[in-house]
Design a protein around this motif. Structure first.
Motif, PDB file in Angstrom:
ATOM      1  N   GLU A 199      36.697  44.956  29.010  1.00  0.00           N
ATOM      2  CA  GLU A 199      37.161  43.593  28.751  1.00  0.00           C
ATOM      3  C   GLU A 199      36.101  42.776  28.027  1.00  0.00           C
ATOM      4  N   THR A 200      36.560  41.854  27.199  1.00  0.00           N
ATOM      5  CA  THR A 200      35.667  40.839  26.658  1.00  0.00           C
ATOM      6  C   THR A 200      35.632  39.695  27.666  1.00  0.00           C
ATOM      7  N   PRO A 201      34.635  38.821  27.618  1.00  0.00           N
ATOM      8  CA  PRO A 201      34.632  37.667  28.519  1.00  0.00           C
ATOM      9  C   PRO A 201      35.890  36.799  28.376  1.00  0.00           C
ATOM     10  N   LYS A 202      36.373  36.607  27.159  1.00  0.00           N
ATOM     11  CA  LYS A 202      37.598  35.815  26.964  1.00  0.00           C
ATOM     12  C   LYS A 202      38.777  36.468  27.672  1.00  0.00           C
ATOM     13  N   GLN A 203      38.908  37.780  27.530  1.00  0.00           N
ATOM     14  CA  GLN A 203      39.989  38.494  28.208  1.00  0.00           C
ATOM     15  C   GLN A 203      39.853  38.369  29.723  1.00  0.00           C
ATOM     16  N   THR A 204      38.618  38.450  30.204  1.00  0.00           N
ATOM     17  CA  THR A 204      38.378  38.321  31.648  1.00  0.00           C
ATOM     18  C   THR A 204      38.839  36.960  32.146  1.00  0.00           C
TER      19      THR A 204
ATOM     20  N   GLY B 212      35.995  35.402  37.805  1.00  0.00           N
ATOM     21  CA  GLY B 212      35.682  36.669  38.445  1.00  0.00           C
ATOM     22  C   GLY B 212      34.869  37.573  37.550  1.00  0.00           C
ATOM     23  N   HIS B 213      34.710  38.807  38.000  1.00  0.00           N
ATOM     24  CA  HIS B 213      33.864  39.779  37.317  1.00  0.00           C
ATOM     25  C   HIS B 213      34.557  40.390  36.105  1.00  0.00           C
ATOM     26  N   VAL B 214      33.737  40.708  35.126  1.00  0.00           N
ATOM     27  CA  VAL B 214      34.216  41.365  33.914  1.00  0.00           C
ATOM     28  C   VAL B 214      34.500  42.824  34.248  1.00  0.00           C
ATOM     29  N   GLU B 215      35.708  43.269  33.921  1.00  0.00           N
ATOM     30  CA  GLU B 215      36.071  44.660  34.156  1.00  0.00           C
ATOM     31  C   GLU B 215      35.722  45.495  32.927  1.00  0.00           C
ATOM     32  N   HIS B 216      35.534  46.778  33.147  1.00  0.00           N
ATOM     33  CA  HIS B 216      35.150  47.694  32.061  1.00  0.00           C
ATOM     34  C   HIS B 216      36.151  47.577  30.898  1.00  0.00           C
TER      35      HIS B 216
ATOM     36  N   VAL C  88      32.866  35.509  34.761  1.00  0.00           N
ATOM     37  CA  VAL C  88      33.409  34.504  33.862  1.00  0.00           C
ATOM     38  C   VAL C  88      34.277  33.557  34.683  1.00  0.00           C
ATOM     39  N   HIS C  89      34.152  32.245  34.418  1.00  0.00           N
ATOM     40  CA  HIS C  89      34.861  31.226  35.191  1.00  0.00           C
ATOM     41  C   HIS C  89      35.339  30.119  34.261  1.00  0.00           C
TER      42      HIS C  89
END
Length: 163
Positions: free
Chosen positions: A62-67, A56-60, A31-32
């Protein structure tokens, strides 16, 4: 639909910008986003990668917005309101070096957002970014070395009406 072939680390990859498209969440790899403060775009200098937008990469878990909010904070030390722009399709079908057993799908997606910064915090260099700069949007191509679709996404981000 706007497509371009790029060479990423010797691999031939087709990129396609899909404005407003929301892909299946299991195919989202990162997500950027473009962050704006007083009409200027935020660029961050990432170690060994040059200037770019935060992401950066989505962490376990997380939603894309949170990422995106986490990455904007970790790399640029900013917080704000976000607006979804679309997805960049990363297609390896014409990539003879693609590893089907690797960590990325043969077709994956990078999601993009626009952030209107509401809080700019002191830059602490605690993560992978070295510095941040504020750039007039028309100057971005002279600073950020990336594929031309990044500039298309910037153009689309600038068209978002801020409430």
């Amino acid at each position: 639909m706007n497509s371009k072939y790029v060479n990423w680390d010797g691999q031939n990859i087709k990129l396609t910008w899909l404005k407003n498209y929301e892909p299946p969440i299991n195919l989202v790899t990162s997500v950027h986003g473009w962050c704006f403060l007083e009409g200027k775009a935020l660029l961050v200098l990432i170690k060994n990668r040059g200037f770019n937008m935060p992401g950066g990469h989505v962490e376990h878990g997380e939603t894309p917005k949170q990422t995106f909010c986490r990455e904007a904070f970790e790399e640029g030390y900013v917080k704000g309101t976000i607006h979804y722009l679309g997805a960049l399709e990363i297609n390896h079908h014409d990539n003879p070096l693609f590893d089907p057993n690797g960590k990325y799908p043969s077709v994956g997606y990078q999601l993009f957002y626009r952030m209107d910064i509401t809080e700019c915090l002191p830059f602490l260099r605690q993560h992978e970014s070295v510095t941040r700069i504020w750039v007039e949007p028309d100057q971005v191509p002279y600073i950020m070395e990336d594929h031309e679709l990044a500039l298309q996404i910037l153009s689309d981000a600038l068209k978002v009406v801020v409430q």
